[in-house]
Scaffold this active site. Structure first.
Site, PDB file in Angstrom:
ATOM      1  N   HIS A   1     -10.986  18.842  30.594  1.00 57.10           N
ATOM      2  CA  HIS A   1     -11.195  18.421  31.985  1.00 57.10           C
ATOM      3  C   HIS A   1     -12.634  17.930  32.150  1.00 57.10           C
ATOM      4  O   HIS A   1     -12.898  16.942  32.839  1.00 57.10           O
ATOM      5  CB  HIS A   1     -10.997  19.594  32.948  1.00 57.10           C
ATOM      6  CG  HIS A   1      -9.560  19.998  33.157  1.00 57.10           C
ATOM      7  ND1 HIS A   1      -8.580  19.124  33.553  1.00 57.10           N
ATOM      8  CD2 HIS A   1      -8.944  21.215  33.061  1.00 57.10           C
ATOM      9  CE1 HIS A   1      -7.422  19.777  33.688  1.00 57.10           C
ATOM     10  NE2 HIS A   1      -7.614  21.044  33.390  1.00 57.10           N
TER      11      HIS A   1
ATOM     12  N   HIS B   1      -9.698  23.683  26.563  1.00 58.25           N
ATOM     13  CA  HIS B   1      -8.920  23.138  27.680  1.00 58.25           C
ATOM     14  C   HIS B   1      -9.861  22.678  28.805  1.00 58.25           C
ATOM     15  O   HIS B   1      -9.788  21.536  29.263  1.00 58.25           O
ATOM     16  CB  HIS B   1      -7.949  24.207  28.191  1.00 58.25           C
ATOM     17  CG  HIS B   1      -7.127  23.774  29.363  1.00 58.25           C
ATOM     18  ND1 HIS B   1      -5.813  23.398  29.251  1.00 58.25           N
ATOM     19  CD2 HIS B   1      -7.430  23.644  30.679  1.00 58.25           C
ATOM     20  CE1 HIS B   1      -5.351  23.046  30.435  1.00 58.25           C
ATOM     21  NE2 HIS B   1      -6.313  23.196  31.327  1.00 58.25           N
ATOM     22  N   GLU B   2     -10.731  23.573  29.219  1.00 59.66           N
ATOM     23  CA  GLU B   2     -11.636  23.225  30.320  1.00 59.66           C
ATOM     24  C   GLU B   2     -12.594  22.115  29.896  1.00 59.66           C
ATOM     25  O   GLU B   2     -12.973  21.262  30.702  1.00 59.66           O
ATOM     26  CB  GLU B   2     -12.409  24.454  30.817  1.00 59.66           C
ATOM     27  CG  GLU B   2     -11.532  25.556  31.419  1.00 59.66           C
ATOM     28  CD  GLU B   2     -10.539  25.049  32.456  1.00 59.66           C
ATOM     29  OE1 GLU B   2     -10.845  24.067  33.154  1.00 59.66           O
ATOM     30  OE2 GLU B   2      -9.442  25.629  32.553  1.00 59.66           O
TER      31      GLU B   2
ATOM     32  N   HIS C   1     -13.052  14.512  30.923  1.00 61.55           N
ATOM     33  CA  HIS C   1     -12.387  13.585  31.850  1.00 61.55           C
ATOM     34  C   HIS C   1     -13.354  13.224  32.993  1.00 61.55           C
ATOM     35  O   HIS C   1     -13.376  12.093  33.470  1.00 61.55           O
ATOM     36  CB  HIS C   1     -11.126  14.269  32.397  1.00 61.55           C
ATOM     37  CG  HIS C   1     -10.109  13.334  32.987  1.00 61.55           C
ATOM     38  ND1 HIS C   1      -9.052  13.790  33.736  1.00 61.55           N
ATOM     39  CD2 HIS C   1      -9.979  11.991  32.950  1.00 61.55           C
ATOM     40  CE1 HIS C   1      -8.318  12.747  34.120  1.00 61.55           C
ATOM     41  NE2 HIS C   1      -8.858  11.650  33.655  1.00 61.55           N
TER      42      HIS C   1
END
Ligand SMILES: [Zn+2]
Length: 680
Positions: free
Chosen positions: A471, A467-468, A474
């Site tokens: 980010h 998940h991290e 991104h």
């Protein structure tokens, strides 16, 4: 300007121009900010006083470029306060908070600059601007308008006064919850009280007692203690005691959050009125991808009835389990976690001791880097010679062939001076205007370090890691001209798309078969174990969805309401639960008197729905790969890169999603993923 030897104000002649961590002391921040505030305001004054006709270049692009020096120090400060913050730095953080807020407000209300920005904005249609430049102009203008730049006279003063009063009230709300959580303790004095608790929980309960100078064990109201206690304690009476204390946070008569929440709601409404909106929800939604409260309701209502139907099925399975254990069949909220865990273990036969040896941290880092290479052609090359702020932290150069894309820092272990949870942040954001700047991104996790041997993760930890990293990608893949539009600086209901999407690759069988190898034997994880892990992902989703969605619906109802005079949020909540038909054995994820997401700050106000909004986008996006029958389909990966991971806020999110998917998002994949899609 003299820097008085302050390393924060000097040129950073360090590898990758990282902050000079070895030289930075806590006491450097306050004097550096004092200089940088003035410098930043002087930059903006100069833009405002420019005698030339306002243009995109001398106003919009120039404002975006201003503040690069303060940004670099501010990001360093924020990162250290979160990741490595001894008491002395925490004190600086408290001292700086109001000063940083005051500085932001001076910039946001800069009348001279706004007049020029507004002049450019009025000519937007006739200016010869690229799509990205148009976007920057719109976003920047909206930012200013939404923080009150257009208001005049009394309204302007009132708006600023409200903002400052809200900051106080929101802090008070958060501190009351904290006080309720830290002052409560449920002592466990004998082996009988500890019945059912696994070793790790006994250890945490013992540390909690020690911290309070007590013998034995205590359960506090911190989620990391009370939730496992409700999951494993076989003492129904103690579960009830803990549950009641946990769910009445914020209602302690000595520090009652109900009148505070009422004032917050009334002030938010007044703010919305000043800006020309009917209510706070309309104001909040106007700047999100959803756009309107009705779009949010359209989504939540698709989930609501199927989720309640699932809860009923889950309740029946739990009741059967209760009967088998000789417990009463009328399930109370304090029974749900406990019985659900018993059903989960029986149904999927998953226990950590069997699963964890396949998921060492190093193997999972290799797995996520491998996914990034196959999807986005990135290589992560570790460099061990650079000293950072703590020896735990690792650094990778991120390359695409010969090109250096950015720097990725991984700070994966829990430490006493580090915030809990997991998050991504940047030390430097990507931009091209005014010279190419590559990003420096950091991922933080809080895994427990094992002294002997490799760190082993639960499957939940693996998802968090991915998940991290989503980010992180991104931020790393961002490829835009302007800082305001860079990386994760997108609306709240879109920002979790790249992160939640990345979690999917952690469950792709070919990724696990390659990387999830037993830490001592090197054997790949058995296919049937992968299947059980995948199957268990839909377990208890009716309960989870109802608990979450009821909180999201009540948040919206509250912020849509026009009549707030004398509102009692606790009574409002009871009435709404009744109206929505929330099953009584399902507690809300957050009761209003301690709903910090919406009252400890404004970010999630009329915005608790954002997680599910992003989940719709994420599940539908991953479905495209499933339809293609290849989790690494090159054509899809290329579009995902171009329209999602590298786009930042350079185009409107609905259009970015359509460019990737070829159509608007659909909710079915999310419903299927949660096991809520029923065929009649
Ligand atoms: Zn996230």
């Amino acid at each position: 300007m003299t820097d008085n030897g302050n390393p924060l104000l000097q040129d950073w002649q360090t590898p990758y121009q990282l902050p000079p961590f070895q030289q930075i002391q806590c006491e450097h921040f306050a004097p550096a900010f004092a200089v940088l505030f003035e410098q930043h305001l002087a930059e903006i004054d100069a833009l405002a006083e420019n005698q030339a006709t306002p243009t995109f270049a001398n106003t919009v692009a120039a404002f975006d470029a201003a503040g690069a020096t303060i940004d670099r120090v501010r990001l360093t400060f924020e990162n250290l306060c979160a990741s490595e913050s001894p008491a002395a730095l925490q004190a600086v953080e408290r001292e700086m908070a109001p000063l940083l807020a005051a500085h932001d407000s001076k910039v946001a209300m800069h009348a001279g600059f706004f007049a020029r920005l507004d002049a450019v904005h009025q000519q937007a249609a006739v200016l010869d601007l690229s799509e990205e430049q148009q976007r920057l102009l719109q976003r920047m203008h909206t930012d200013f308008v939404r923080t009150g730049a257009k208001l005049q006279g009394f309204d302007r003063e009132r708006f600023a006064a409200i903002a400052s009063r809200l900051a106080d009230l929101q802090t008070q709300f958060a501190q009351n919850i904290l006080a309720d959580e830290s002052s409560y303790q449920l002592p466990l004095t004998s082996e009988v009280d500890l019945a059912g608790l696994p070793d790790f929980l006994r250890q945490s309960a013992r540390s909690a007692a020690k911290e309070r100078g007590l013998e034995g064990y205590v359960i506090t109201l911190s989620r990391s203690l009370v939730q496992p206690f409700l999951t494993w304690s076989t003492r129904r009476d103690l579960r009830e005691t803990a549950w009641c204390a946990w769910t009445s946070r914020g209602e302690n008569p000595a520090r009652d959050n109900r009148p505070i929440a009422r004032e917050i709601l009334m002030l938010r409404q007044e703010q919305a009125h000043l800006l020309g909106y009917e209510n706070f929800a309309d104001y909040a939604l106007a700047d999100r991808m959803a756009g309107s409260a009705s779009a949010v309701h359209a989504l939540l209502s698709q989930v609501w009835e199927p989720a309640k139907a699932s809860v009923e099925q889950e309740r029946q399975a739990l009741a059967a389990q209760a009967a088998a254990l000789g417990e009463p069949a009328d399930i109370e909220p304090w029974d749900w976690y406990y019985l659900a865990e018993k059903v989960r273990v029986a149904r999927y036969e998953l226990d950590d001791a069997q699963v964890k040896p396949y998921f060492s941290l190093d193997a999972m880092l290799a797995a996520m880097f491998d996914c990034a290479e196959r999807l986005f052609k990135l290589q992560f090359v570790e460099q061990t010679s650079v000293s950072l702020y703590h020896p735990d932290v690792r650094l990778w150069e991120v390359r695409r062939g010969a090109e250096q894309v950015g720097i990725f820092l991984g700070d994966n272990y829990a430490r006493p001076n580090k915030q809990g949870g997991a998050w991504m942040h940047v030390y430097r954001k990507q931009r091209r205007h005014g010279g190419k700047v590559t990003p420096i991104v950091v991922n933080n996790n809080n895994f427990a370090r094992t002294d002997d041997g490799p760190t082993l993760l639960s499957f939940d930890d693996v998802r968090t890691l991915f998940h991290e990293f989503g980010h992180g990608l991104h931020g790393l893949l961002s490829d835009v001209n302007y800082g305001r539009l860079s990386g994760t600086n997108v609306p709240q209901d879109y920002v979790e798309l790249p992160s939640q999407l990345m979690e999917n690759w952690a469950t792709v069988p070919e990724v696990l078969a390659k990387h999830a190898r037993h830490v001592s034997t090197g054997e790949p994880i058995p296919a049937e174990l992968i299947e059980r892990i995948r199957a268990s992902q839909t377990f208890n989703q009716g309960f989870q969805t109802v608990a979450y969605t009821s909180s999201a619906l009540i948040d919206m109802a509250l912020h849509l309401r026009n009549d707030l005079d004398g509102i009692d949020i606790a009574r409002f909540e009871v009435a709404e639960r009744e109206r929505l038909g929330v099953p009584r054995e399902v507690g809300m994820r957050h009761r209003l008197p301690h709903f910090g997401h919406i009252f400890s700050g404004g970010y999630y106000a009329a915005g608790y729905y954002v997680y599910m909004w992003a989940e719709v986008l994420e599940a539908d996006a991953f479905d495209a790969f499933e339809e293609a029958g290849n989790a690494f389909d090159p054509a899809l990966a290329d579009k995902l890169h171009r329209y999602v991971y590298s786009a930042g806020d350079s185009r409107e999110q609905g259009s970015a999603f359509r460019a990737f998917r070829g159509r608007d998002p659909r909710a079915e994949p999310m419903l299927r993923k949660r096991g809520l899609l029923r065929t009649e």
